[in-house]
Scaffold this motif. Structure first.
Motif, PDB file in Angstrom:
ATOM      1  N   MET A 199       1.213  10.577   4.579  1.00 26.67           N
ATOM      2  CA  MET A 199       1.512   9.442   3.709  1.00 26.67           C
ATOM      3  C   MET A 199       1.328   8.155   4.504  1.00 26.67           C
ATOM      4  O   MET A 199       1.669   8.085   5.693  1.00 26.67           O
ATOM      5  CB  MET A 199       2.962   9.534   3.215  1.00 26.67           C
ATOM      6  CG  MET A 199       3.406   8.386   2.330  1.00 26.67           C
ATOM      7  SD  MET A 199       5.191   8.441   2.001  1.00 26.67           S
ATOM      8  CE  MET A 199       5.848   7.785   3.539  1.00 26.67           C
ATOM      9  N   LEU A 200       0.765   7.153   3.853  1.00 20.87           N
ATOM     10  CA  LEU A 200       0.722   5.819   4.439  1.00 20.87           C
ATOM     11  C   LEU A 200       1.451   4.853   3.512  1.00 20.87           C
ATOM     12  O   LEU A 200       1.494   5.046   2.300  1.00 20.87           O
ATOM     13  CB  LEU A 200      -0.717   5.362   4.691  1.00 20.87           C
ATOM     14  CG  LEU A 200      -1.630   5.014   3.505  1.00 20.87           C
ATOM     15  CD1 LEU A 200      -1.404   3.616   2.957  1.00 20.87           C
ATOM     16  CD2 LEU A 200      -3.091   5.170   3.912  1.00 20.87           C
ATOM     17  N   TYR A 201       2.028   3.825   4.104  1.00 21.53           N
ATOM     18  CA  TYR A 201       2.658   2.764   3.315  1.00 21.53           C
ATOM     19  C   TYR A 201       2.549   1.474   4.116  1.00 21.53           C
ATOM     20  O   TYR A 201       2.419   1.485   5.346  1.00 21.53           O
ATOM     21  CB  TYR A 201       4.113   3.105   2.982  1.00 21.53           C
ATOM     22  CG  TYR A 201       5.037   3.210   4.178  1.00 21.53           C
ATOM     23  CD1 TYR A 201       5.935   2.186   4.482  1.00 21.53           C
ATOM     24  CD2 TYR A 201       5.026   4.331   5.002  1.00 21.53           C
ATOM     25  CE1 TYR A 201       6.791   2.283   5.559  1.00 21.53           C
ATOM     26  CE2 TYR A 201       5.863   4.433   6.087  1.00 21.53           C
ATOM     27  CZ  TYR A 201       6.745   3.411   6.368  1.00 21.53           C
ATOM     28  OH  TYR A 201       7.582   3.503   7.449  1.00 21.53           O
TER      29      TYR A 201
ATOM     30  N   SER B 285       0.857  -1.190   0.000  1.00 18.48           N
ATOM     31  CA  SER B 285       0.000   0.000   0.000  1.00 18.48           C
ATOM     32  C   SER B 285       0.886   1.230   0.000  1.00 18.48           C
ATOM     33  O   SER B 285       1.947   1.248   0.632  1.00 18.48           O
ATOM     34  CB  SER B 285      -0.906   0.043   1.244  1.00 18.48           C
ATOM     35  OG  SER B 285      -1.722  -1.092   1.339  1.00 18.48           O
ATOM     36  N   PHE B 286       0.435   2.253  -0.722  1.00 18.01           N
ATOM     37  CA  PHE B 286       1.122   3.537  -0.712  1.00 18.01           C
ATOM     38  C   PHE B 286       0.105   4.598  -1.109  1.00 18.01           C
ATOM     39  O   PHE B 286      -0.536   4.487  -2.151  1.00 18.01           O
ATOM     40  CB  PHE B 286       2.306   3.562  -1.684  1.00 18.01           C
ATOM     41  CG  PHE B 286       3.023   4.889  -1.715  1.00 18.01           C
ATOM     42  CD1 PHE B 286       3.944   5.199  -0.742  1.00 18.01           C
ATOM     43  CD2 PHE B 286       2.752   5.825  -2.700  1.00 18.01           C
ATOM     44  CE1 PHE B 286       4.602   6.434  -0.758  1.00 18.01           C
ATOM     45  CE2 PHE B 286       3.394   7.047  -2.729  1.00 18.01           C
ATOM     46  CZ  PHE B 286       4.329   7.358  -1.748  1.00 18.01           C
ATOM     47  N   ASP B 287      -0.071   5.597  -0.258  1.00 14.62           N
ATOM     48  CA  ASP B 287      -1.047   6.643  -0.565  1.00 14.62           C
ATOM     49  C   ASP B 287      -0.634   7.921   0.147  1.00 14.62           C
ATOM     50  O   ASP B 287       0.020   7.884   1.201  1.00 14.62           O
ATOM     51  CB  ASP B 287      -2.456   6.214  -0.121  1.00 14.62           C
ATOM     52  CG  ASP B 287      -3.550   7.101  -0.691  1.00 14.62           C
ATOM     53  OD1 ASP B 287      -3.317   7.730  -1.751  1.00 14.62           O
ATOM     54  OD2 ASP B 287      -4.641   7.178  -0.097  1.00 14.62           O
ATOM     55  N   VAL B 288      -1.013   9.036  -0.451  1.00 14.38           N
ATOM     56  CA  VAL B 288      -0.808  10.354   0.143  1.00 14.38           C
ATOM     57  C   VAL B 288      -2.170  11.018   0.268  1.00 14.38           C
ATOM     58  O   VAL B 288      -3.016  10.889  -0.629  1.00 14.38           O
ATOM     59  CB  VAL B 288       0.140  11.216  -0.714  1.00 14.38           C
ATOM     60  CG1 VAL B 288       0.299  12.600  -0.116  1.00 14.38           C
ATOM     61  CG2 VAL B 288       1.498  10.536  -0.851  1.00 14.38           C
ATOM     62  N   SER B 289      -2.410  11.673   1.368  1.00 15.28           N
ATOM     63  CA  SER B 289      -3.702  12.326   1.581  1.00 15.28           C
ATOM     64  C   SER B 289      -3.935  13.417   0.539  1.00 15.28           C
ATOM     65  O   SER B 289      -2.990  13.941  -0.067  1.00 15.28           O
ATOM     66  CB  SER B 289      -3.767  12.920   2.989  1.00 15.28           C
ATOM     67  OG  SER B 289      -2.735  13.881   3.177  1.00 15.28           O
TER      68      SER B 289
ATOM     69  N   ARG C  56       1.047 -10.399   3.894  1.00 18.13           N
ATOM     70  CA  ARG C  56       0.439  -9.751   5.048  1.00 18.13           C
ATOM     71  C   ARG C  56       1.292  -8.522   5.359  1.00 18.13           C
ATOM     72  O   ARG C  56       2.500  -8.639   5.590  1.00 18.13           O
ATOM     73  CB  ARG C  56       0.362 -10.688   6.237  1.00 18.13           C
ATOM     74  CG  ARG C  56      -0.498 -11.914   5.945  1.00 18.13           C
ATOM     75  CD  ARG C  56      -1.231 -12.397   7.158  1.00 18.13           C
ATOM     76  NE  ARG C  56      -2.091 -13.532   6.826  1.00 18.13           N
ATOM     77  CZ  ARG C  56      -2.812 -14.189   7.710  1.00 18.13           C
ATOM     78  NH1 ARG C  56      -2.774 -13.822   8.965  1.00 18.13           N
ATOM     79  NH2 ARG C  56      -3.584 -15.199   7.344  1.00 18.13           N
ATOM     80  N   TYR C  57       0.663  -7.376   5.371  1.00 13.89           N
ATOM     81  CA  TYR C  57       1.382  -6.107   5.366  1.00 13.89           C
ATOM     82  C   TYR C  57       1.151  -5.336   6.669  1.00 13.89           C
ATOM     83  O   TYR C  57       0.075  -5.416   7.269  1.00 13.89           O
ATOM     84  CB  TYR C  57       0.916  -5.247   4.185  1.00 13.89           C
ATOM     85  CG  TYR C  57       1.124  -5.896   2.844  1.00 13.89           C
ATOM     86  CD1 TYR C  57       2.289  -5.677   2.116  1.00 13.89           C
ATOM     87  CD2 TYR C  57       0.157  -6.739   2.292  1.00 13.89           C
ATOM     88  CE1 TYR C  57       2.489  -6.274   0.888  1.00 13.89           C
ATOM     89  CE2 TYR C  57       0.346  -7.340   1.056  1.00 13.89           C
ATOM     90  CZ  TYR C  57       1.514  -7.108   0.358  1.00 13.89           C
ATOM     91  OH  TYR C  57       1.714  -7.708  -0.861  1.00 13.89           O
ATOM     92  N   THR C  58       2.165  -4.559   7.052  1.00 14.72           N
ATOM     93  CA  THR C  58       2.058  -3.668   8.200  1.00 14.72           C
ATOM     94  C   THR C  58       1.990  -2.235   7.706  1.00 14.72           C
ATOM     95  O   THR C  58       2.866  -1.774   6.969  1.00 14.72           O
ATOM     96  CB  THR C  58       3.265  -3.837   9.148  1.00 14.72           C
ATOM     97  OG1 THR C  58       3.276  -5.179   9.656  1.00 14.72           O
ATOM     98  CG2 THR C  58       3.179  -2.857  10.313  1.00 14.72           C
ATOM     99  N   ILE C  59       0.923  -1.534   8.105  1.00 12.92           N
ATOM    100  CA  ILE C  59       0.698  -0.142   7.678  1.00 12.92           C
ATOM    101  C   ILE C  59       1.349   0.812   8.670  1.00 12.92           C
ATOM    102  O   ILE C  59       1.239   0.644   9.884  1.00 12.92           O
ATOM    103  CB  ILE C  59      -0.816   0.166   7.600  1.00 12.92           C
ATOM    104  CG1 ILE C  59      -1.500  -0.750   6.583  1.00 12.92           C
ATOM    105  CG2 ILE C  59      -1.051   1.636   7.242  1.00 12.92           C
ATOM    106  CD1 ILE C  59      -3.017  -0.623   6.585  1.00 12.92           C
TER     107      ILE C  59
END
Length: 705
Positions: free
Chosen positions: A161-163, A151-155, A172-175
């Motif tokens: 930012m989240l990743y 996952s990668f996103d910017v508000s 299985r991913y850690t945000i």
């Protein structure tokens, strides 16, 4: 290339026989190698390591060739490069790669003015004014053997930012969250999530999903930034084990769309984006066999839902309904046309983009909301692939497109929607003097045993003569499941084959989606054997028509395409010199009988349910590769590649298959990555080396090294 010294090659590993019995529908099967499913058993790990040692010894003579192919891939790749920037809000977002570094770097730079829609031309050798490095995958991967960004996103306001990362390969991913203004430290950490997390439109919260014990995304959550994840709000849970769950906001940011889907049935729920604590409302209640997608637009000041569906329309139809009454009156926008498979719709403020497939090729058209007319975006090549890419804004004057073919490297265009002009933004650089005119591509047709015409795509280098003039070394690829289409796409690594005279071919067998929904239906469930016989018939056609010969033909497929490889190897081993099976689904019956295994119940819509249906059991037992390895048969050389942490096709399937093949005297190799997932190793240099290993083996089989 150094020849093999027989004295230096050890004997192949012999898997211990530890018979286990299972009985279904009155049929008892004794499985000597099912014990290898125990991943934590030291004997299993020791056996896999022995297989790797044996494969290394058997292919040691190819080390020089592997290095040459790796150097060719590396030498043709512009290692320090930048993607075409995509505008979102006040920023241009783009990715960097740097020579010598395994992973990409996510960056952004400010736009020059609100009217600026022409992306800046960035130079890898010059600094970008105002550039901010958002995420450096190389830094995040330090100290880890595996790294995957899920996952990668910017508000929307550009401040957060989240990743999310996977460091094992088990998807299985850690945000985690970062403040891009540097004013606040966020300690938010959400483990065990699925890929695809994103911010809410206001940037105050994160939408994410989690999976059940079978790795099925089943629950959608809302996490308020700065709060304890233990208190996250559960937006939706799907209890039916056949259905996947996904969620995302419409481009208009009016609604949160919660999509639920099995292989054959869909259901969509909506939530107002400004009331995410509310109760989701269903668009159309699920009906077995009815699939649909939903998008939002504003037409003449009214909120409208565009719904692409197959209710009485095998190749799908597009209708519009009032957002306030989605189960009310339907207005047909694009009627069903047999042979033109509608694939998807992306809505923007003033127009929409329709994706569809006709005559075996993916196509795009612009939809006029007022007239319902679709204006197809035309390209000149006879074989190509095209799609939308990087269009986050609601009201852009341009549409970003990705394009390519077997001979045209990946290309980025911006389409001026008002003038219909295509503006070339970038074509993937291929170093070393690559000239597309040196290569040719074509489509031919093979006739299956039931009279069906099967499309076959070919690409070759002209200097070796035209394909079909003489029998040539050939690499035949196939997939044929899940309505997935193998479209014409460029590959730098493939040039190492073509430049040695190999013809690359794709058999577009039934079970894929190349020729519409009927094509898919005719290669699944109790028609699955069509996929296998189609591939065999394509191979025979290419041999009979003088394109190749059995001693110069290698087949390849991965995952469900690996099932195809195992099946055709049993059906017609005499047609192939070698078979390359990547993460192959070759113990299909055992897997689909066990609902406790990852994804099994979901897969029943694709393969059938052998646990409860004796007819499906008998049918699958008749083609499952592991079950049908034959004595007294001269099998082609086989290389099976797998990953220990793969959660989609477990390593045990190819491990058992290779052990069984060895029992009947087959020359079979197993290569198991001990730290990787379904997609193989992580990092671009590692991936190039992995492909160089496979191609060196393939070229050795073809005697085309």
């Amino acid at each position: 290339m150094t020849a093999i010294d027989p004295a230096s090659v050890p004997a192949p590993p012999v898997a211990a026989a530890k018979p286990q019995r299972r009985t279904h529908h009155g049929d008892t099967v004794e499985d000597r190698y099912e014990w290898m499913r125990a991943k934590d058993d030291t004997a299993v790990i020791e056996h896999l390591e022995a297989e790797n040692s044996y494969t290394q010894a058997r292919t040691a003579h190819l080390e020089g060739l592997r290095e040459r192919i790796f150097d060719e891939i590396k030498g043709r790749t512009l290692e320090t490069d930048l993607s075409v920037p995509t505008r979102r809000g006040r920023w241009w977002y783009y990715g960097r790669t740097v020579e010598g570094q395994q992973y990409g770097i996510q960056c952004r730079a400010p736009i020059s003015s609100p009217d600026d829609w022409t992306p800046p031309v960035l130079s890898p050798d010059a600094p970008v004014p105002g550039e901010q490095v958002l995420l450096d995958g190389n830094v995040e991967a330090e100290g880890h053997d595996f790294f995957s960004l899920g996952s990668f996103d910017v508000s929307n306001d550009g401040t957060r930012m989240l990743y999310a990362v996977d460091l094992a390969g088990d998807e299985r991913y850690t945000i985690r969250v970062r403040d891009l203004s540097g004013k606040t430290r966020f300690d938010d950490e959400i483990p065990e999530t699925a890929a695809g997390a994103e911010f809410t439109p206001d940037g105050a919260a994160i939408l994410y999903s989690t999976v059940d014990d079978a790795w099925r995304p089943d629950t959608l959550w809302l996490h308020t930034i700065g709060e304890d994840p233990a208190s996250d709000h559960r937006l939706f849970h799907e209890p039916d084990e056949r259905f996947w769950l996904g969620g995302g906001f419409t481009r208009s940011e009016k609604y949160l769309v919660i999509g639920l889907g099995s292989s054959i049935t869909s259901e969509v729920h909506l939530l107002d984006a400004d009331d995410l604590q509310g109760t989701p409302r269903v668009v159309w209640p699920r009906r077995e066999g009815v699939e649909y997608d939903v998008d939002h637009a504003v037409v003449d000041g009214e909120d409208v839902l565009y719904i692409l569906h197959n209710d009485g329309a095998r190749d799908f139809e597009l209708v519009s309904v009032a957002a306030s009454e989605p189960q009310g009156r339907r207005t047909v926008v694009i009627p069903h046309r047999a042979g033109t498979r509608l694939l998807g719709l992306s809505t923007f403020r003033d127009w929409a983009v329709v994706g569809y497939r006709r005559e075996g090729l993916a196509r795009l058209g612009l939809l006029d909301y007022t007239t319902g007319d679709v204006d197809e975006i035309a390209f000149d090549e006879p074989l190509y692939t095209v799609g939308t890419a990087g269009n986050p804004e609601w009201a852009p004057p341009v549409l970003r497109l990705s394009y390519g073919s077997f001979v045209t490297p990946g290309t980025v265009y911006d389409l001026d929607v008002a003038t219909r002009e295509l503006h070339l933004r970038k074509r993937q650089p291929v170093l070393g003097g690559y000239d597309p005119d040196d290569y040719a591509q074509a489509r031919v047709w093979a006739t299956a045993q039931d009279g069906t015409r099967i499309p076959v795509s070919l690409v070759w280098k002209r200097s070796f003569g035209e394909a079909g003039e003489s029998a040539r070394a050939m690499h035949l690829y196939g997939y044929g499941s899940y309505e997935h289409s193998i479209d014409p796409g460029f590959s730098v690594a493939r040039l190492s084959e073509l430049d040695r005279g190999v013809v690359f071919a794709v058999a577009h067998v039934r079970g894929g989606g190349e020729m519409g929904r009927q094509w898919y239906d005719d290669g699944k469930l109790l028609a699955k054997r069509n996929s296998f016989t189609d591939f065999v018939d394509v191979a025979r056609h290419l041999i009979d028509e003088g394109y190749t010969e059995p001693a110069r033909l290698v087949a390849e497929g991965g995952s469900a395409g690996g099932l195809l490889m195992g099946a055709v190897t049993n059906l017609a081993p005499e047609l192939f010199a070698g078979v390359l099976a990547d993460v192959p689904f070759v113990d299909a019956l055992t897997t689909i009988l066990d609902p406790s295994l990852p994804l099994t119940v979901i897969e029943w819509d694709e393969w059938g349910d052998p646990l409860h249906n004796p007819d499906v059991y008998e049918y699958m037992k008749g083609y499952s590769p592991y079950e049908n390895v034959r004595d007294g048969v001269a099998y082609p050389r086989i290389l099976a590649v797998t990953s220990l942490n793969d959660t989609r096709v477990l390593y045990v399937e190819p491990a058992k298959w290779v052990a069984r093949l060895r029992e009947v005297g087959a020359d079979a190799l197993l290569k198991c990555e001990m730290v990787a997932g379904h997609g193989g190793v992580s990092g671009r240099y590692n991936a190039w080396r992995e492909r160089a290993f496979e191609l060196a083996w393939l070229l050795d089989v073809l005697d085309a090294a």
